[in-house]
Design a protein around this motif. Structure first.
Motif, PDB file in Angstrom:
ATOM      1  N   SER A 129      -5.428   5.775 -10.408  1.00  0.00           N
ATOM      2  CA  SER A 129      -5.934   4.484 -10.898  1.00  0.00           C
ATOM      3  C   SER A 129      -5.267   3.305 -10.207  1.00  0.00           C
ATOM      4  O   SER A 129      -5.708   2.163 -10.362  1.00  0.00           O
ATOM      5  CB  SER A 129      -5.729   4.375 -12.409  1.00  0.00           C
ATOM      6  N   HIS A 130      -4.223   3.552  -9.445  1.00  0.00           N
ATOM      7  CA  HIS A 130      -3.444   2.461  -8.844  1.00  0.00           C
ATOM      8  C   HIS A 130      -4.088   2.004  -7.527  1.00  0.00           C
ATOM      9  O   HIS A 130      -4.231   2.798  -6.593  1.00  0.00           O
ATOM     10  CB  HIS A 130      -2.011   2.917  -8.594  1.00  0.00           C
ATOM     11  N   PRO A 131      -4.442   0.743  -7.424  1.00  0.00           N
ATOM     12  CA  PRO A 131      -5.088   0.267  -6.191  1.00  0.00           C
ATOM     13  C   PRO A 131      -4.175   0.322  -4.986  1.00  0.00           C
ATOM     14  O   PRO A 131      -4.652   0.362  -3.849  1.00  0.00           O
ATOM     15  CB  PRO A 131      -5.479  -1.180  -6.530  1.00  0.00           C
ATOM     16  N   CYS A 132      -2.860   0.330  -5.216  1.00  0.00           N
ATOM     17  CA  CYS A 132      -1.942   0.385  -4.069  1.00  0.00           C
ATOM     18  C   CYS A 132      -2.066   1.695  -3.310  1.00  0.00           C
ATOM     19  O   CYS A 132      -1.761   1.743  -2.106  1.00  0.00           O
ATOM     20  CB  CYS A 132      -0.502   0.175  -4.535  1.00  0.00           C
ATOM     21  N   MET A 156       0.827  -1.201   0.000  1.00  0.00           N
ATOM     22  CA  MET A 156       0.000   0.000   0.000  1.00  0.00           C
ATOM     23  C   MET A 156       0.869   1.263   0.000  1.00  0.00           C
ATOM     24  O   MET A 156       2.002   1.258   0.494  1.00  0.00           O
ATOM     25  CB  MET A 156      -0.929   0.007   1.214  1.00  0.00           C
ATOM     26  N   VAL A 157       0.307   2.353  -0.543  1.00  0.00           N
ATOM     27  CA  VAL A 157       1.014   3.620  -0.681  1.00  0.00           C
ATOM     28  C   VAL A 157       0.203   4.739  -0.047  1.00  0.00           C
ATOM     29  O   VAL A 157      -0.998   4.866  -0.303  1.00  0.00           O
ATOM     30  CB  VAL A 157       1.284   3.940  -2.172  1.00  0.00           C
ATOM     31  N   TRP A 158       0.859   5.523   0.785  1.00  0.00           N
ATOM     32  CA  TRP A 158       0.322   6.764   1.346  1.00  0.00           C
ATOM     33  C   TRP A 158       1.030   7.892   0.614  1.00  0.00           C
ATOM     34  O   TRP A 158       2.238   8.085   0.782  1.00  0.00           O
ATOM     35  CB  TRP A 158       0.614   6.773   2.834  1.00  0.00           C
ATOM     36  N   GLN A 159       0.310   8.626  -0.232  1.00  0.00           N
ATOM     37  CA  GLN A 159       0.922   9.647  -1.086  1.00  0.00           C
ATOM     38  C   GLN A 159       0.647  11.040  -0.544  1.00  0.00           C
ATOM     39  O   GLN A 159      -0.486  11.486  -0.467  1.00  0.00           O
ATOM     40  CB  GLN A 159       0.397   9.560  -2.512  1.00  0.00           C
TER      41      GLN A 159
END
Length: 813
Positions: A431-434, A392-395
């Motif tokens: 669009s990225h589910p991560c 997962m990514v926290w942007q």
């Protein structure tokens, strides 16, 4: 994606229009202020001989970086080495002219569009000397209608990069920030000053019949029971608003379906759900949008729902919800903070390096990466890898703290930049589910250093823009989100919501006790420094020893993270580089494991623990990274892997020292079961053993003792010592022992063939490139052996605190 000239297509034609990739070789020249205009570099191909020297062009690569082009042309020494970066600081004091010939074999009629996917950071675009307009923002695209081009004649395309904006480095004022250019290159604690400039994203020419797709967003809605998904395909069309759009959905199993018209919707019964890797699989869908006479655009996506929800502690404290919930399942988030992979983003091999880092993340059982607001948004390479690996990514948006103030810029000075640059950055990742969480920036506060929130008008606008552009993910105004900024002895538990700190190695008390007292709901940034691998230090520093402020190169490569004085407080005097690196990395690993397991032991109140930091963009002498610049994991990486494993052992100690004994409260994390313990002295003699039942008291000797806790095949080890000056010096001065290593396939067997314990066995691959072992930094009793998986199978060398290097007898494969 960055390509060399030999890797790029010059054009592509098909039934859906044509496009020409304008990447590859360009020419590049510097300009002091607008000397380029005086010399007509934007409009004239040749310069005549005269009193003014003709411009000396160098070969450039697009997408790319000015610094890299200068290095490859021999104009700059690589700033990674020694003090070379000082000689590169002039680059950002210039404007830079990129240019290339442009010939287009396009059909007559129709529409030609010159497209830029972003520049770093601002430029003007000229075609045959005529200004087309400006482009600005690292992820902000620009499109210019050039349908007027003569299809039979050559043209001159020139892009003039302005000097980068004069932003502050780490010790400046956030309130005076005026752009969303990532500030890490202006000097940060993990990097030297190297303000990046470049035509760093794709450039292309498109031909269409009057309409083109500029973006596609598959917006997914799941029913509450997750048995049905609706995918609304949002398509941005440039040109004819009445053009018919067709969308094709490709399922993970390869089947496809199509719809056409204004409302592009797909219904997916029993969808294949995307999960973080520790909860399930990562099936990916793909949607492609078409309009007649233009190139199609494809986006890959996953079906999943993500929210932030309360746990009991956050609800009781009146805090925000902090627990990530994916597809209805609460997730304990564990992972790392991410900074840019390289000070020169266009450096060859960066995408492959990012993929290797993502694989190291998953291998260490981490499931969340926080892309800190000091750097760029996650790259396509990072995002694709995290989608596929279930990370997962926290942007965060590229807005960050400073040393003097951390106050977000006043909206009246910043609004235009925010409105221009935030939506395309969100479109880049959405669009990225991560990507599961957005933030406005890193460590933003009010003038009293209290974490800022949505009452700040700049943060409120960023929140609104993110919501309008995406609207499917939770948002945090900043991290830490308070009300306390960082952990400190006076902090009340009710104020410890999302906090940062500590970061420095402070010996055997302060480095440990704060984590045992911690009651944070989220510990989103904490760390401990260590030196890089000795082979890395010898590669980039001409004089890596001594590792103190008496050494200018050591200071230059990480002046905030010197630790020799602390190392000697704990381990006594250290007289050589290899031993210093070894004990420094051992200390970092012990502290990070301690912090991670204390946080994890509080899962009823703590929702996430993120180490500062995974990697580094520049080869540091000392740094808080757990993987050094050359992709060599420090010993701390393996302690993070141990602490984040599905089942781990928490020692439950306050500090590794005591007067006559140390009392711990060990427990098993992630499972139920029995823990047994053994205690050994330096000779390997067993001094205590038994089953853990509540508190465990380990009796100390005049020299350190090794505690081993075991559950089935899981083992946690910790050296404990009496609280005195240099408590662990005896580990370094212990009677020598010897190590040997054998190999069968990818499995190494490491054996202690001597007569004393071998503390902190360190294994290193001897070649370049990424490496990983199933374990590292462990301890061997006399005669004891440990099996270690090695990937890739390679020649290795190994040592212990009291054992000299031994190199494997086989060659790297």
């Amino acid at each position: 994606m960055t390509h060399g000239p030999e890797e790029r297509e010059e054009g592509h034609a098909g039934s859906h229009g044509q496009h020409w990739d304008l990447g590859g070789r360009w020419d590049l020249a510097p300009s002091v202020s607008e000397a380029w205009r005086f010399r007509r570099l934007h409009s004239e191909r040749d310069q005549s001989v005269g009193a003014f020297a003709r411009t000396a062009w160098i070969s450039a690569r697009v997408p790319g970086s000015v610094h890299l082009d200068l290095i490859e042309a021999g104009v700059l020494k690589d700033p990674n080495f020694a003090l070379n970066s000082f000689e590169a600081e002039w680059v950002s004091a210039r404007q830079w002219v990129y240019r290339r010939a442009l010939e287009v074999d396009a059909p007559e009629g129709g529409r030609l569009t010159l497209c830029f996917d972003g520049v770093d950071f601002e430029a003007d675009v000229y075609l045959d000397g005529q200004l087309l307009g400006g482009v600005a923002g690292t992820h902000t695209p620009a499109r210019f209608d050039v349908s007027f081009l003569d299809r039979r004649a050559p043209h001159l395309l020139a892009v003039v990069l302005h000097e980068p904006p004069p932003e502050h480095g780490q010790l400046g004022r956030t309130s005076e920030t005026r752009t969303l250019k990532p500030r890490y290159g202006y000097w940060w604690d993990f990097a030297t000053r190297l303000v990046h400039v470049g035509l760093w994203r794709d450039v292309r020419l498109e031909w269409d019949e009057g309409a083109a797709i500029t973006d596609v967003n598959p917006r997914v809605t799941l029913t509450d029971d997750f048995t049905h998904a609706t995918v609304d395909v949002e398509v941005d069309v440039h040109g004819d608003p009445d053009v018919v759009v067709t969308a094709e959905l490709r399922h993970p199993n390869g089947t496809t379906e199509r719809v056409a018209g204004r409302d592009l919707r797909f219904e997916i019964p029993e969808p294949a759900l995307w999960w973080p890797h520790d909860l399930g699989d990562q099936p990916l869908y793909e949607v492609t949008a078409f309009v007649s006479g233009a190139r199609p655009v494809t986006k890959r996506f996953g079906v999943r729902r993500v929210r932030l929800v309360h746990n009991e502690a956050s609800r009781e404290r009146g805090a925000r919800p902090y627990t990530l919930e994916v597809n209805g399942v609460s997730v304990y988030a564990r992972g790392y903070n991410i900074v840019p992979t390289d000070l020169i983003p266009g450096r060859r091999g960066v995408p492959a390096k990012e993929r290797a880092l993502a694989e190291l993340v998953r291998f260490s059982h981490a499931n969340l990466l926080r892309f800190n607001g000091v750097g760029y948004a996650a790259s396509n390479a990072w995002l694709d890898a995290c989608d596929e690996l279930g990370v997962m990514v926290w942007q965060e948006m590229p807005l960050s703290s400073s040393g003097t103030d951390n106050v977000p810029p006043p909206l009246k000075m910043f609004e235009a930049q925010v409105r221009r640059d935030v939506p395309p950055l969100v479109r880049h990742v959405r669009s990225h589910p991560c990507v599961v969480l957005f933030g406005a920036g890193n460590e933003l506060t009010d003038e009293h250093r209290r974490p800022a929130d949505e009452s700040n008008e700049t943060i409120a606008l960023i929140c609104t823009l993110i919501s309008n552009t995406d609207g499917t993910r939770p948002f945090l105004p900043t991290s830490p989100s308070g009300p306390s900024y960082e952990m400190h002895p006076e902090a009340r538990p009710e104020d410890l919501h999302d906090i940062h700190g500590g970061w420095h190695y402070r010996g055997v008390h302060d480095s440990y006790e704060m984590h045992a007292r911690n009651r944070a709901l989220v510990h989103s940034e904490f760390g401990c420094q260590a030196p890089s691998r000795s082979a890395t230090l010898r590669k980039y520093l001409t004089h890596p020893w001594p590792m103190t402020d008496a050494n200018p190169e050591v200071v230059h490569h990480g002046e905030w993270w010197l630790m020799a004085h602390r190392v000697e407080e704990v381990f006594g005097e250290v007289g050589d580089l290899d031993t210093y690196v070894h004990v420094g990395q051992a200390a970092q690993g012990d502290v990070l494991r301690h912090a991670l397991t204390w946080n994890r032991s509080r899962q009823e109140e703590c929702s996430a623990a993120l180490v500062w930091q995974l990697g580094e963009p520049w080869p540091n002498a000392h740094n808080t990274s757990v993987v050094d610049y050359d992709l060599k994991p420090k010993l701390a990486y393996y302690r993070c892997k141990e602490a984040n494993a599905p089942v781990a052992i928490h020692l439950g100690m306050t500090a590794p020292v005591g007067e006559e004994s140390v009392t711990l409260r060990p427990r098993l994390l992630g499972a139920e079961g029995e823990l047994t313990f053994e205690v050994f002295d330096l000779s390997g003699a067993k001094r205590q053993e038994g089953t853990v039942d509540g508190d465990l008291t380990v009796h100390l000797l005049d020299t350190p003792v090794l505690l081993r806790l075991r559950h089935e095949d899981r083992l946690a080890e910790q050296w404990l010592a009496r609280d005195r000056p240099h408590p662990f010096a005896a580990l370094v001065t212990a009677p020598g022992t010897t190590l040997e290593v054998t190999r069968q396939g990818d499995r190494l067997t490491v054996r202690n063939t001597g007569g004393t314990v071998a503390p902190y066995v360190m294994i290193e691959a001897t070649g370049d490139g990424p490496e990983r072992f199933s374990d590292n930094g462990f301890h061997l009793l006399p005669g004891e052996a440990r099996a270690v998986e090695s990937s890739p199978a390679a020649s290795v060398r190994l040592r212990a605190f009291n054992a000299s290097w031994v190199t494997s007898p086989w060659e790297a494969e």
